[in-house]
Motif scaffolding. Structure first.
Motif, PDB file in Angstrom:
ATOM      1  N   ARG A 101     -41.386  14.492   9.685  1.00  0.00           N
ATOM      2  CA  ARG A 101     -41.916  13.991   8.419  1.00  0.00           C
ATOM      3  C   ARG A 101     -40.830  13.883   7.353  1.00  0.00           C
ATOM      4  NH1 ARG A 101     -47.341  13.838   7.609  1.00  0.00           N
ATOM      5  NH2 ARG A 101     -47.035  14.094   5.366  1.00  0.00           N
ATOM      6  N   ALA A 102     -39.818  14.731   7.419  1.00  0.00           N
ATOM      7  CA  ALA A 102     -38.817  14.790   6.364  1.00  0.00           C
ATOM      8  C   ALA A 102     -37.637  13.877   6.663  1.00  0.00           C
ATOM      9  CB  ALA A 102     -38.333  16.224   6.175  1.00  0.00           C
ATOM     10  N   GLY A 103     -37.465  12.881   5.820  1.00  0.00           N
ATOM     11  CA  GLY A 103     -36.300  12.018   5.909  1.00  0.00           C
ATOM     12  C   GLY A 103     -35.328  12.352   4.795  1.00  0.00           C
ATOM     13  N   CYS A 104     -34.539  11.381   4.400  1.00  0.00           N
ATOM     14  CA  CYS A 104     -33.556  11.581   3.340  1.00  0.00           C
ATOM     15  C   CYS A 104     -34.120  11.059   2.020  1.00  0.00           C
ATOM     16  CB  CYS A 104     -32.265  10.844   3.676  1.00  0.00           C
ATOM     17  SG  CYS A 104     -31.021  10.962   2.369  1.00  0.00           S
ATOM     18  N   PRO A 105     -34.205  11.908   0.985  1.00  0.00           N
ATOM     19  CA  PRO A 105     -34.732  11.434  -0.291  1.00  0.00           C
ATOM     20  C   PRO A 105     -33.868  10.367  -0.952  1.00  0.00           C
ATOM     21  CG  PRO A 105     -33.846  13.654  -0.497  1.00  0.00           C
ATOM     22  CD  PRO A 105     -33.863  13.333   0.961  1.00  0.00           C
ATOM     23  N   ILE A 106     -32.587  10.353  -0.633  1.00  0.00           N
ATOM     24  CA  ILE A 106     -31.702   9.338  -1.214  1.00  0.00           C
ATOM     25  C   ILE A 106     -32.052   7.962  -0.638  1.00  0.00           C
ATOM     26  CG2 ILE A 106     -29.327   8.757  -1.775  1.00  0.00           C
ATOM     27  CD1 ILE A 106     -30.325  11.617  -2.614  1.00  0.00           C
ATOM     28  N   VAL A 107     -32.281   7.911   0.666  1.00  0.00           N
ATOM     29  CA  VAL A 107     -32.706   6.659   1.295  1.00  0.00           C
ATOM     30  C   VAL A 107     -34.050   6.213   0.729  1.00  0.00           C
ATOM     31  CG1 VAL A 107     -33.492   5.629   3.462  1.00  0.00           C
ATOM     32  CG2 VAL A 107     -31.407   6.987   3.419  1.00  0.00           C
ATOM     33  N   LEU A 152     -14.477   5.289   8.534  1.00  0.00           N
ATOM     34  CA  LEU A 152     -15.191   6.235   9.392  1.00  0.00           C
ATOM     35  C   LEU A 152     -16.259   6.995   8.607  1.00  0.00           C
ATOM     36  CD1 LEU A 152     -12.391   7.755  11.635  1.00  0.00           C
ATOM     37  CD2 LEU A 152     -14.425   6.549  12.427  1.00  0.00           C
ATOM     38  N   ALA A 153     -15.929   7.390   7.394  1.00  0.00           N
ATOM     39  CA  ALA A 153     -16.891   8.127   6.575  1.00  0.00           C
ATOM     40  C   ALA A 153     -18.117   7.267   6.283  1.00  0.00           C
ATOM     41  CB  ALA A 153     -16.236   8.576   5.271  1.00  0.00           C
ATOM     42  N   ALA A 154     -17.898   6.010   5.914  1.00  0.00           N
ATOM     43  CA  ALA A 154     -19.028   5.111   5.646  1.00  0.00           C
ATOM     44  C   ALA A 154     -19.854   4.898   6.903  1.00  0.00           C
ATOM     45  CB  ALA A 154     -18.510   3.773   5.114  1.00  0.00           C
ATOM     46  N   PHE A 155     -19.180   4.745   8.032  1.00  0.00           N
ATOM     47  CA  PHE A 155     -19.874   4.533   9.302  1.00  0.00           C
ATOM     48  C   PHE A 155     -20.723   5.746   9.677  1.00  0.00           C
ATOM     49  CE2 PHE A 155     -19.605   4.679  14.067  1.00  0.00           C
ATOM     50  CZ  PHE A 155     -20.506   3.647  14.295  1.00  0.00           C
ATOM     51  N   ILE A 156     -20.187   6.932   9.467  1.00  0.00           N
ATOM     52  CA  ILE A 156     -20.922   8.150   9.823  1.00  0.00           C
ATOM     53  C   ILE A 156     -22.166   8.312   8.960  1.00  0.00           C
ATOM     54  CG2 ILE A 156     -20.791  10.675   9.737  1.00  0.00           C
ATOM     55  CD1 ILE A 156     -17.803  10.296  10.636  1.00  0.00           C
ATOM     56  N   ILE A 157     -22.026   8.113   7.656  1.00  0.00           N
ATOM     57  CA  ILE A 157     -23.192   8.235   6.778  1.00  0.00           C
ATOM     58  C   ILE A 157     -24.246   7.198   7.155  1.00  0.00           C
ATOM     59  CG2 ILE A 157     -24.030   8.079   4.412  1.00  0.00           C
ATOM     60  CD1 ILE A 157     -22.382  10.592   5.019  1.00  0.00           C
ATOM     61  N   ALA A 158     -23.805   5.967   7.430  1.00  0.00           N
ATOM     62  CA  ALA A 158     -24.748   4.918   7.825  1.00  0.00           C
ATOM     63  C   ALA A 158     -25.432   5.268   9.148  1.00  0.00           C
ATOM     64  CB  ALA A 158     -24.020   3.576   7.943  1.00  0.00           C
ATOM     65  N   ALA A 159     -24.666   5.819  10.092  1.00  0.00           N
ATOM     66  CA  ALA A 159     -25.240   6.180  11.396  1.00  0.00           C
ATOM     67  C   ALA A 159     -26.254   7.305  11.271  1.00  0.00           C
ATOM     68  CB  ALA A 159     -24.119   6.578  12.361  1.00  0.00           C
ATOM     69  N   VAL A 160     -25.935   8.295  10.458  1.00  0.00           N
ATOM     70  CA  VAL A 160     -26.876   9.404  10.250  1.00  0.00           C
ATOM     71  C   VAL A 160     -28.158   8.898   9.627  1.00  0.00           C
ATOM     72  CG1 VAL A 160     -27.307  11.501   8.934  1.00  0.00           C
ATOM     73  CG2 VAL A 160     -25.126  11.217  10.092  1.00  0.00           C
ATOM     74  N   GLU A 161     -28.033   8.158   8.536  1.00  0.00           N
ATOM     75  CA  GLU A 161     -29.230   7.720   7.816  1.00  0.00           C
ATOM     76  C   GLU A 161     -30.069   6.759   8.657  1.00  0.00           C
ATOM     77  OE1 GLU A 161     -30.114   9.261   5.419  1.00  0.00           O
ATOM     78  OE2 GLU A 161     -28.443   9.867   4.156  1.00  0.00           O
ATOM     79  N   GLY A 162     -29.412   5.841   9.359  1.00  0.00           N
ATOM     80  CA  GLY A 162     -30.157   4.904  10.198  1.00  0.00           C
ATOM     81  C   GLY A 162     -30.853   5.584  11.354  1.00  0.00           C
ATOM     82  N   SER A 163     -30.167   6.536  11.981  1.00  0.00           N
ATOM     83  CA  SER A 163     -30.775   7.214  13.125  1.00  0.00           C
ATOM     84  C   SER A 163     -31.901   8.142  12.694  1.00  0.00           C
ATOM     85  CB  SER A 163     -29.715   7.976  13.934  1.00  0.00           C
ATOM     86  OG  SER A 163     -29.041   8.925  13.153  1.00  0.00           O
ATOM     87  N   VAL A 164     -31.805   8.726  11.493  1.00  0.00           N
ATOM     88  CA  VAL A 164     -32.904   9.554  10.986  1.00  0.00           C
ATOM     89  C   VAL A 164     -34.158   8.712  10.806  1.00  0.00           C
ATOM     90  CG1 VAL A 164     -33.739  10.817   8.950  1.00  0.00           C
ATOM     91  CG2 VAL A 164     -31.496  11.350   9.920  1.00  0.00           C
TER      92      VAL A 164
END
Length: 201
Positions: A101-107, A152-164
């Motif tokens: 149920r819990a995603g990222c509040p920033i997203v 790499l940093a941008a890619f990692i944040i995007a991958a985390v948020e998208g996969s969540v």
């Protein structure tokens, strides 16, 4: 022991952040925050003269600070691969613990149209930038060129948020685990190929 009345502001911001994670920005109303936090209605405009937009903005800042603190703690471990692995594991635990149920509040704030408060999208962008800067600085300290570290940093944040987001929809951690495994291998290769060896002081 019941919370002190002076705690109502902090409780409202925390409740807003929790509601953003589960329900999104559109559903995070003042009434819902009051019900969740138990704060008195009269405290809303006393603590938040800017109303709902100010409350959500402060919730975004709180959530951003919390994750930034976790990133900072992970990066102090000194091993960038382990730091990123820990970041993915954090999200896996949060998803499982909340029954997806819990995603990222920033997203939650970034993806919704906020015509009445366009500054909320800018606040979300600033949080994402802060997270990326922390990771990029870690990679640069370990010998990666500045631009490669930023990408790499941008890619990692995007991958985390998208996969969540995918995990919540699928009610499975598979997407997050796949992203974590690929990025783990990518980072090992990138660090082995760096032009300099060893972390910088």
């Amino acid at each position: 022991m019941s919370p002190r009345k002076s705690d109502s502001r902090e409780r409202m911001v925390l409740s807003a952040a929790e509601l953003l994670r589960e329900y999104g920005a559109g559903a995070t109303s003042i009434d819902r925050v009051l019900a969740h936090s138990g704060a008195p209605r009269g405290s809303v405009y006393h603590h938040f003269p800017g109303g709902r937009a100010q409350l959500i903005d402060e919730a975004v800042a709180l959530a951003g600070d919390f994750i930034a603190g976790l990133i900072d703690a992970a990066t102090r471990a000194g091993d960038p691969v382990k730091a990123v692995d820990a970041f993915f594991e954090l999200w896996r635990e949060r998803l499982v613990r909340s029954d997806f149920r819990a995603g990222c509040p920033i997203v939650a704030v970034a993806v919704e149209t906020n015509d009445d408060a366009p500054h909320l999208a800018r606040s979300a962008a600033a949080v994402f930038a802060r997270w990326q800067e922390a990771l990029a600085a870690l990679f640069e300290r370990h010998g990666l060129p500045e631009q490669r570290g930023k990408r790499l940093a941008a890619f990692i944040i995007a991958a985390v948020e998208g996969s969540v987001i995918m995990c919540r929809a699928e009610r499975s951690t598979a997407a997050l685990e796949a992203a974590a495994a690929e990025i783990h291998d990518l980072l090992i290769h990138a660090l082995q190929s760096r032009p300099e060896t060893g972390p910088r002081p």
